[in-house]
Design a protein around this motif. Structure first.
Motif, PDB file in Angstrom:
ATOM      1  N   GLN A 203       0.814  -1.203   0.000  1.00 26.11           N
ATOM      2  CA  GLN A 203       0.000   0.000   0.000  1.00 26.11           C
ATOM      3  C   GLN A 203       0.856   1.266   0.000  1.00 26.11           C
ATOM      4  O   GLN A 203       0.499   2.280  -0.591  1.00 26.11           O
ATOM      5  CB  GLN A 203      -0.928  -0.005   1.209  1.00 26.11           C
ATOM      6  N   GLN A 204       2.012   1.198   0.692  1.00 24.64           N
ATOM      7  CA  GLN A 204       2.864   2.382   0.790  1.00 24.64           C
ATOM      8  C   GLN A 204       3.688   2.591  -0.478  1.00 24.64           C
ATOM      9  O   GLN A 204       4.106   3.696  -0.765  1.00 24.64           O
ATOM     10  CB  GLN A 204       3.787   2.229   2.005  1.00 24.64           C
ATOM     11  N   GLN A 205       3.925   1.531  -1.232  1.00 26.60           N
ATOM     12  CA  GLN A 205       4.692   1.657  -2.456  1.00 26.60           C
ATOM     13  C   GLN A 205       3.819   2.275  -3.543  1.00 26.60           C
ATOM     14  O   GLN A 205       2.700   1.843  -3.768  1.00 26.60           O
ATOM     15  CB  GLN A 205       5.191   0.284  -2.923  1.00 26.60           C
ATOM     16  N   GLY A 206       4.335   3.261  -4.211  1.00 26.28           N
ATOM     17  CA  GLY A 206       3.567   3.867  -5.297  1.00 26.28           C
ATOM     18  C   GLY A 206       3.773   3.171  -6.621  1.00 26.28           C
ATOM     19  O   GLY A 206       2.963   3.293  -7.531  1.00 26.28           O
ATOM     20  N   GLY A 207       4.881   2.415  -6.723  1.00 20.53           N
ATOM     21  CA  GLY A 207       5.183   1.777  -7.987  1.00 20.53           C
ATOM     22  C   GLY A 207       5.667   2.794  -9.015  1.00 20.53           C
ATOM     23  O   GLY A 207       5.977   3.947  -8.705  1.00 20.53           O
ATOM     24  N   ARG A 208       5.719   2.367 -10.250  1.00 26.07           N
ATOM     25  CA  ARG A 208       6.145   3.245 -11.330  1.00 26.07           C
ATOM     26  C   ARG A 208       5.089   4.314 -11.607  1.00 26.07           C
ATOM     27  O   ARG A 208       3.902   4.109 -11.318  1.00 26.07           O
ATOM     28  CB  ARG A 208       6.386   2.419 -12.596  1.00 26.07           C
ATOM     29  N   PRO A 209       5.486   5.437 -12.182  1.00 23.85           N
ATOM     30  CA  PRO A 209       4.496   6.440 -12.586  1.00 23.85           C
ATOM     31  C   PRO A 209       3.521   5.838 -13.596  1.00 23.85           C
ATOM     32  O   PRO A 209       3.897   4.996 -14.421  1.00 23.85           O
ATOM     33  CB  PRO A 209       5.349   7.543 -13.219  1.00 23.85           C
ATOM     34  N   LEU A 210       2.281   6.309 -13.560  1.00 20.91           N
ATOM     35  CA  LEU A 210       1.262   5.765 -14.455  1.00 20.91           C
ATOM     36  C   LEU A 210       1.644   5.946 -15.919  1.00 20.91           C
ATOM     37  O   LEU A 210       1.405   5.063 -16.745  1.00 20.91           O
ATOM     38  CB  LEU A 210      -0.088   6.436 -14.173  1.00 20.91           C
ATOM     39  N   VAL A 211       2.262   7.087 -16.235  1.00 20.42           N
ATOM     40  CA  VAL A 211       2.667   7.351 -17.620  1.00 20.42           C
ATOM     41  C   VAL A 211       3.627   6.270 -18.107  1.00 20.42           C
ATOM     42  O   VAL A 211       3.550   5.819 -19.258  1.00 20.42           O
ATOM     43  CB  VAL A 211       3.315   8.742 -17.740  1.00 20.42           C
ATOM     44  N   GLU A 212       4.534   5.849 -17.235  1.00 20.63           N
ATOM     45  CA  GLU A 212       5.491   4.814 -17.621  1.00 20.63           C
ATOM     46  C   GLU A 212       4.785   3.480 -17.865  1.00 20.63           C
ATOM     47  O   GLU A 212       5.127   2.739 -18.798  1.00 20.63           O
ATOM     48  CB  GLU A 212       6.550   4.651 -16.534  1.00 20.63           C
ATOM     49  N   ILE A 213       3.794   3.173 -17.033  1.00 23.19           N
ATOM     50  CA  ILE A 213       3.077   1.905 -17.180  1.00 23.19           C
ATOM     51  C   ILE A 213       2.292   1.868 -18.480  1.00 23.19           C
ATOM     52  O   ILE A 213       2.364   0.912 -19.252  1.00 23.19           O
ATOM     53  CB  ILE A 213       2.130   1.685 -15.978  1.00 23.19           C
ATOM     54  N   VAL A 214       1.517   2.936 -18.737  1.00 17.24           N
ATOM     55  CA  VAL A 214       0.634   2.931 -19.907  1.00 17.24           C
ATOM     56  C   VAL A 214       1.379   3.152 -21.220  1.00 17.24           C
ATOM     57  O   VAL A 214       0.822   2.925 -22.293  1.00 17.24           O
ATOM     58  CB  VAL A 214      -0.489   3.985 -19.766  1.00 17.24           C
ATOM     59  N   SER A 215       2.632   3.589 -21.129  1.00 17.08           N
ATOM     60  CA  SER A 215       3.413   3.779 -22.353  1.00 17.08           C
ATOM     61  C   SER A 215       4.073   2.482 -22.818  1.00 17.08           C
ATOM     62  O   SER A 215       4.654   2.444 -23.918  1.00 17.08           O
ATOM     63  CB  SER A 215       4.477   4.858 -22.148  1.00 17.08           C
ATOM     64  N   ALA A 340      -4.100  -1.070  -8.619  1.00 14.74           N
ATOM     65  CA  ALA A 340      -5.332  -0.260  -8.624  1.00 14.74           C
ATOM     66  C   ALA A 340      -5.340   0.758  -9.757  1.00 14.74           C
ATOM     67  O   ALA A 340      -6.314   0.849 -10.516  1.00 14.74           O
ATOM     68  CB  ALA A 340      -5.507   0.442  -7.277  1.00 14.74           C
ATOM     69  N   LYS A 341      -4.249   1.508  -9.889  1.00 17.13           N
ATOM     70  CA  LYS A 341      -4.248   2.568 -10.902  1.00 17.13           C
ATOM     71  C   LYS A 341      -4.189   2.007 -12.320  1.00 17.13           C
ATOM     72  O   LYS A 341      -4.774   2.580 -13.244  1.00 17.13           O
ATOM     73  CB  LYS A 341      -3.099   3.544 -10.669  1.00 17.13           C
ATOM     74  N   THR A 342      -3.513   0.869 -12.489  1.00 10.87           N
ATOM     75  CA  THR A 342      -3.427   0.285 -13.829  1.00 10.87           C
ATOM     76  C   THR A 342      -4.766  -0.314 -14.249  1.00 10.87           C
ATOM     77  O   THR A 342      -5.233  -0.104 -15.377  1.00 10.87           O
ATOM     78  CB  THR A 342      -2.332  -0.789 -13.888  1.00 10.87           C
ATOM     79  N   GLN A 343      -5.379  -1.074 -13.348  1.00 10.82           N
ATOM     80  CA  GLN A 343      -6.684  -1.660 -13.655  1.00 10.82           C
ATOM     81  C   GLN A 343      -7.728  -0.576 -13.906  1.00 10.82           C
ATOM     82  O   GLN A 343      -8.549  -0.684 -14.824  1.00 10.82           O
ATOM     83  CB  GLN A 343      -7.122  -2.580 -12.516  1.00 10.82           C
ATOM     84  N   ALA A 344      -7.687   0.477 -13.093  1.00 13.33           N
ATOM     85  CA  ALA A 344      -8.655   1.560 -13.255  1.00 13.33           C
ATOM     86  C   ALA A 344      -8.454   2.274 -14.587  1.00 13.33           C
ATOM     87  O   ALA A 344      -9.432   2.602 -15.276  1.00 13.33           O
ATOM     88  CB  ALA A 344      -8.527   2.551 -12.100  1.00 13.33           C
ATOM     89  N   THR A 345      -7.206   2.507 -14.954  1.00 11.14           N
ATOM     90  CA  THR A 345      -6.931   3.176 -16.220  1.00 11.14           C
ATOM     91  C   THR A 345      -7.401   2.327 -17.393  1.00 11.14           C
ATOM     92  O   THR A 345      -8.020   2.824 -18.345  1.00 11.14           O
ATOM     93  CB  THR A 345      -5.429   3.468 -16.365  1.00 11.14           C
ATOM     94  N   ASN A 346      -7.117   1.030 -17.329  1.00 12.49           N
ATOM     95  CA  ASN A 346      -7.578   0.129 -18.384  1.00 12.49           C
ATOM     96  C   ASN A 346      -9.093   0.167 -18.527  1.00 12.49           C
ATOM     97  O   ASN A 346      -9.630   0.332 -19.630  1.00 12.49           O
ATOM     98  CB  ASN A 346      -7.116  -1.300 -18.081  1.00 12.49           C
ATOM     99  N   ASP A 347      -9.799   0.036 -17.413  1.00 13.20           N
ATOM    100  CA  ASP A 347     -11.260  -0.008 -17.482  1.00 13.20           C
ATOM    101  C   ASP A 347     -11.845   1.349 -17.854  1.00 13.20           C
ATOM    102  O   ASP A 347     -12.909   1.420 -18.483  1.00 13.20           O
ATOM    103  CB  ASP A 347     -11.839  -0.498 -16.155  1.00 13.20           C
ATOM    104  N   PHE A 348     -11.167   2.435 -17.472  1.00 14.45           N
ATOM    105  CA  PHE A 348     -11.640   3.756 -17.905  1.00 14.45           C
ATOM    106  C   PHE A 348     -11.541   3.874 -19.424  1.00 14.45           C
ATOM    107  O   PHE A 348     -12.465   4.378 -20.085  1.00 14.45           O
ATOM    108  CB  PHE A 348     -10.822   4.857 -17.238  1.00 14.45           C
TER     109      PHE A 348
END
Length: 400
Positions: A203-215, A340-348
């Protein structure tokens, strides 16, 4: 790796429970799709071009709620989020029923919007099953959840048929009262769900930036295939009941067409996961895309009931293969802390595209007809096939 990911006992249990919830909570959209356009048609005046707006409002509600649902569940947990979604969809059914009784088209659209918002939580069922599964079992976990759609494909349309005349002479209101009951049954299943909380470290780890994941190119391919597949399915499915009525087929035939379509969507889930394990995710997505093209080919061959039914079955099976395959592809694109952010971005992206397709469906049908609507299917299918070919080429060159 945690113990539940090694032996998959919890993943199997959760998949079965979520399949049960899918059978009822997942049956509610079939009511909105089968009845929404017809309700809009009868509530509107002379201008029928807005008849599919209630269905489009439903899809827009799902897209609008994707991010809030994902982050609400990250804070409160999957189980509580799913319970909120199912109960909210039940209340939305009551509002839709009331709107029809009052003859209010725009209040009905708001009711279907809220139904769609509730379904944003249901859309996460497949990810919840995958979260507790090992990499080997993940495709099957997703497929098992989707199996619940088989019962949904029977329960939803049959609820519509049996209850639509409940408030006669006002048609269709009873079907949305049935939706409210289905939501409550879904709640009962979800009470037995066990989803482990993420560790504090994750939960505390933010992981990679979303831009990096979706690119990542693999994310682009997975999300594109999922979005196009779902959008094309919604595009044709939304217009079909109205097209069948325009071709002088009965409301019962139109409702049963949706039922066969939903069975096609979820019936293959018994073996889709095994097919993915045996042949690979990308090959199953390709097979699904060819079946989507086959749907329009059959639809262009005639306007008999059989043409509509066969086309919608192909549409459903093609969606199943391509969407489950694309969902499994997506799970390779993120780490647990990025879930959470990757799944949400995909479904959005998926439901945002579906919203556009659904809104345009009625207008294209009204302006250009059923034949032209089906020709629209082919270019997006070709685009996805080209992306998959490019990904395969990049993999081969990387190995070499």
């Amino acid at each position: 790796m945690t113990n539940y990911a090694i032996d998959d006992r919890l993943a199997r249990r959760n998949s079965i429970i979520l399949a049960g919830a899918q059978s009822f909570a997942g049956a509610m959209p079939t009511i909105v799709v089968a009845m929404g356009g017809l309700v809009g048609y009868f509530l509107l005046g002379a201008d029928k071009s807005l008849a599919t707006v209630p269905v489009s409002s439903y899809v827009f509600g799902t897209a609008a709620m994707i991010y809030p649902a994902a982050f609400l569940m990250k804070r409160l947990g999957r189980k509580l989020g799913f319970l909120i979604g199912a109960f909210g969809s039940s209340l939305a059914g009551l509002l839709s029923c009331f709107a029809i009784l009052q003859g209010s088209f725009w209040l009905f659209c708001f009711g279907t919007f809220l139904s769609g918002a509730g379904q944003a939580f249901v859309a996460q069922y497949r990810f919840a099953a995958a979260d507790t599964a090992s990499e080997a079992f993940r495709p099957k976990a997703i497929s098992w959840v989707m199996v619940g759609g088989i019962l949904a494909g029977i329960i939803g349309p049959q609820t519509s048929i049996l209850t639509k005349d409940l408030f006669e002479p006002v048609l269709f209101a009873g079907a949305f009262l049935g939706q409210a009951v289905l939501g409550l049954v879904g709640v009962l299943f979800l009470l037995f769900l066990q989803v482990p909380d993420q560790t504090k470290e994750i939960q505390q780890q933010g992981g990679r930036p979303l831009v990096e994941i979706v690119s990542q190119f693999r994310f682009i391919v997975a999300a594109s295939c999922a979005a196009v597949t779902y959008a094309l399915m919604s595009f044709v499915m939304t217009a079909t009941p109205l097209a069948m009525i325009a071709c002088n087929h009965s409301q019962e035939d139109a409702t049963l067409a949706i039922q066969w379509h939903v069975l096609g969507m979820f019936g293959p889930s018994f073996f889709t996961g095994s097919l993915i394990q045996k042949f690979g995710k990308e090959k199953i997505v390709v097979l699904g895309l060819f079946m989507l093209a086959g749907c329009s080919t059959v639809a262009l061959m005639g306007i008999e009931v059989a043409n509509f039914w066969i086309a919608l079955i192909l549409l459903g099976v093609g969606w199943n293969f391509a969407f489950i395959g694309a969902t499994t592809m997506l799970t390779d694109c993120y780490h647990p802390s990025e879930r959470a952010k990757t799944q949400a971005t995909n479904d959005f992206l998926v439901f945002g595209t579906v919203t556009i397709a659904s809104f345009s469906s009625g207008g294209i049908l009204n302006a250009f007809g059923w034949e032209k609507l089906n020709w629209v299917m082919f270019p997006p299918v070709v685009l996805c096939l080209l992306l998959l070919m490019l990904q395969a080429y990049k993999k081969r060159t990387a190995i070499v």
